[in-house]
Design an enzyme around this catalytic site. Structure first.
Site, PDB file in Angstrom:
ATOM      1  N   LYS A  60       0.844  -1.203   0.000  1.00  0.00           N
ATOM      2  CA  LYS A  60       0.000   0.000   0.000  1.00  0.00           C
ATOM      3  C   LYS A  60       0.881   1.255   0.000  1.00  0.00           C
ATOM      4  CE  LYS A  60      -0.333  -0.397   5.050  1.00  0.00           C
ATOM      5  NZ  LYS A  60      -1.131  -1.011   6.124  1.00  0.00           N
ATOM      6  N   ARG A  88     -11.152  -0.289  14.355  1.00  0.00           N
ATOM      7  CA  ARG A  88     -10.869   0.517  13.182  1.00  0.00           C
ATOM      8  C   ARG A  88     -11.595  -0.087  11.988  1.00  0.00           C
ATOM      9  NH1 ARG A  88      -4.786   1.228  10.762  1.00  0.00           N
ATOM     10  NH2 ARG A  88      -5.173  -0.958  10.283  1.00  0.00           N
ATOM     11  N   TYR A 142      14.703  30.763   8.205  1.00  0.00           N
ATOM     12  CA  TYR A 142      13.448  31.507   8.332  1.00  0.00           C
ATOM     13  C   TYR A 142      13.170  31.864   9.785  1.00  0.00           C
ATOM     14  CZ  TYR A 142      11.828  30.770   3.538  1.00  0.00           C
ATOM     15  OH  TYR A 142      11.688  30.792   2.185  1.00  0.00           O
ATOM     16  N   MET A 190      11.465  24.730   2.114  1.00  0.00           N
ATOM     17  CA  MET A 190      10.806  23.928   1.079  1.00  0.00           C
ATOM     18  C   MET A 190      11.810  23.105   0.277  1.00  0.00           C
ATOM     19  SD  MET A 190       8.364  25.142  -2.056  1.00  0.00           S
ATOM     20  CE  MET A 190       7.276  26.091  -1.024  1.00  0.00           C
TER      21      MET A 190
HETATM   22  C1  LIG Z   1      -0.329  -1.940   6.862  1.00  0.00           C
HETATM   23  C2  LIG Z   1      -0.846  -3.252   7.267  1.00  0.00           C
HETATM   24  C3  LIG Z   1       0.027  -4.351   7.412  1.00  0.00           C
HETATM   25  C4  LIG Z   1       1.534  -4.217   7.368  1.00  0.00           C
HETATM   26  O1  LIG Z   1       1.977  -3.693   8.598  1.00  0.00           O
HETATM   27  P1  LIG Z   1       3.523  -3.452   8.885  1.00  0.00           P
HETATM   28  O2  LIG Z   1       3.572  -3.023  10.309  1.00  0.00           O
HETATM   29  O3  LIG Z   1       3.976  -2.387   7.950  1.00  0.00           O
HETATM   30  O4  LIG Z   1       4.222  -4.729   8.636  1.00  0.00           O
HETATM   31  C5  LIG Z   1      -0.530  -5.588   7.651  1.00  0.00           C
HETATM   32  N1  LIG Z   1      -1.876  -5.732   7.788  1.00  0.00           N
HETATM   33  C6  LIG Z   1      -2.719  -4.697   7.694  1.00  0.00           C
HETATM   34  C7  LIG Z   1      -4.187  -4.918   7.882  1.00  0.00           C
HETATM   35  C8  LIG Z   1      -2.253  -3.422   7.450  1.00  0.00           C
HETATM   36  O5  LIG Z   1      -3.098  -2.388   7.384  1.00  0.00           O
END
Ligand SMILES: *Cc1c(COP(=O)(O)O)cnc(C)c1O
Length: 376
Positions: free
Chosen positions: A43, A141, A264, A317
């Protein structure tokens, strides 16, 4: 006019090096450690390193299952992994079933409504791959609450059968802290539901889950961060190989006297005579502005010839100023390279310097760098 060569370091000011061989080695190590199949969580553009190169390298090495967050990411992964199983973690947005059919993606179903919507889509005769079912064992969640999952599991010919579930999964809330008692509670809650649906393959371990004691691997693990070189055992030596390196170029070096305000709003004041260097990288490259080092807060640092050079003033930036006074003589020169990620500045150290976590450093890696892939 020719566009700038994406690999030309002088045209970019900063170079991101991504070691795909290390990525593959990390994936293999996690699979061996778990003693079961490891998937790859890709992801967020494969945590910032680029979903296409990451999926291509992992699929070539034998990885058959990928997890993304959105359908759009699944479509990108599908282009480079035509055979793979690709699960979409965020599951079904209302009315999105046909996208899953079109791209042969598998939703991770996280509620009773999603189960029903998917089951009725399947009943229309749509040709789809099996879905996953997410059971929430702590996070509040995403996912069916474990008790609700158990009730559905007991209705043998009910909605779970109608939805054609190919994977049962849950997600740890604090597996990076092996002392957190929540881990054992989640392991037990998931074991109960996995036992109620013994014919469905299961998946529990994220990166840090691979290093928890007394955690079964089931049929599939889901590492993300550790694949990209993040330390799944914070506070202990990192068992993973580094994947990401970031270097920037010095464009100016100057000396300042005690009392000089720098950057800055003049938020940093020299306490004595200091040598400063300005480097070609800033928050527009994804380096957090929270890495600024002021008179009242510590921040990030760069490595020059092995010497740690703290940031000076606010991260701008396109530029950061660093204090090179302690660097070896002659090292701080116009055109010299400094390391922002690499060596002792691992993802955890960089995250700490910017008051965040290594995950956020990775996923914010900018698009503006010269990107050099090793092992492509
Ligand atoms: C992002 C995610 C993972 C991977 O988690 P890591 O801590 O990056 O290994 C696995 N399962 C779900 C449901 C996730 O959202």
């Amino acid at each position: 006019m020719m566009p700038a060569d994406p690999l030309d370091p002088v045209a970019h000011g900063a170079t991101l090096t991504i070691d795909l061989d290390a990525l593959v080695a990390n994936w293999r190590l996690l699979g061996e450690r778990a003693g079961t199949e490891a998937s790859a969580v890709v992801k967020a553009d494969a945590y910032g390193i680029g979903i296409e190169p990451a999926v291509t390298a992992l699929a070539r090495a034998g990885c058959r299952t990928f997890f993304v967050a959105h359908v759009s990411e699944g479509i990108r992964a599908r282009k480079v992994a035509p055979e793979a199983t690709i699960y979409v973690l965020n599951g079904l947005l209302p009315g999105s079933c046909d996208r899953y059919a079109e791209h042969a993606l598998s939703p991770v179903l996280g509620s009773h409504e999603e189960l029903l919507e998917w089951a009725s889509f399947r009943q229309t005769g749509a040709k789809v791959r099996p879905a996953a079912l997410h059971v929430d064992t702590a996070m509040n969640r995403l996912g069916l609450w474990a008790g609700e999952g158990l009730n559905l599991a007991r209705e043998r010919s009910g909605v779970i059968a109608a939805a054609d579930i190919g994977l049962l999964m849950s997600h740890f809330a604090s597996s990076e802290d092996e002392t957190d008692p929540a881990n054992a509670r989640q392991i037990a809650a998931f074991a109960e539901i996995a036992a109620a649906l013994p014919e469905i393959p299961a998946s529990l371990k994220n990166s840090s889950g691979h290093f928890l004691k007394d955690c079964p691997s089931y049929q599939l693990t889901r590492p993300g961060y550790a694949l990209y070189g993040g330390n799944p055992t914070p506070g202990k030596p990192n068992p993973m190989r580094p994947v990401v390196g970031l270097e920037a170029t010095i464009i100016q070096v100057r000396e300042v006297e005690a009392g000089t305000h720098v950057g800055y709003n003049g938020r940093w004041t020299a306490k004595g005579k200091r040598r400063l260097a300005t480097i070609c990288l800033g928050y527009a490259d994804g380096y957090p502005r929270n890495g600024s080092w002021t008179d009242t807060t510590t921040g990030g640092a760069a490595l020059l010839d092995g010497a740690l050079c703290p940031f000076v003033g606010t991260v701008s930036m396109d530029l950061i100023i660093i204090d090179v006074t302690e660097a070896p003589a002659g090292a701080a020169q116009r055109g010299a390279h400094v390391t922002l990620i690499g060596g002792q500045l691992d993802l955890e150290a960089v995250g700490a310097g910017a008051k965040t976590i290594g995950y956020e450093i990775l996923t914010n890696l900018g698009r503006r760098y010269a990107r050099r892939y090793l092992g492509l």
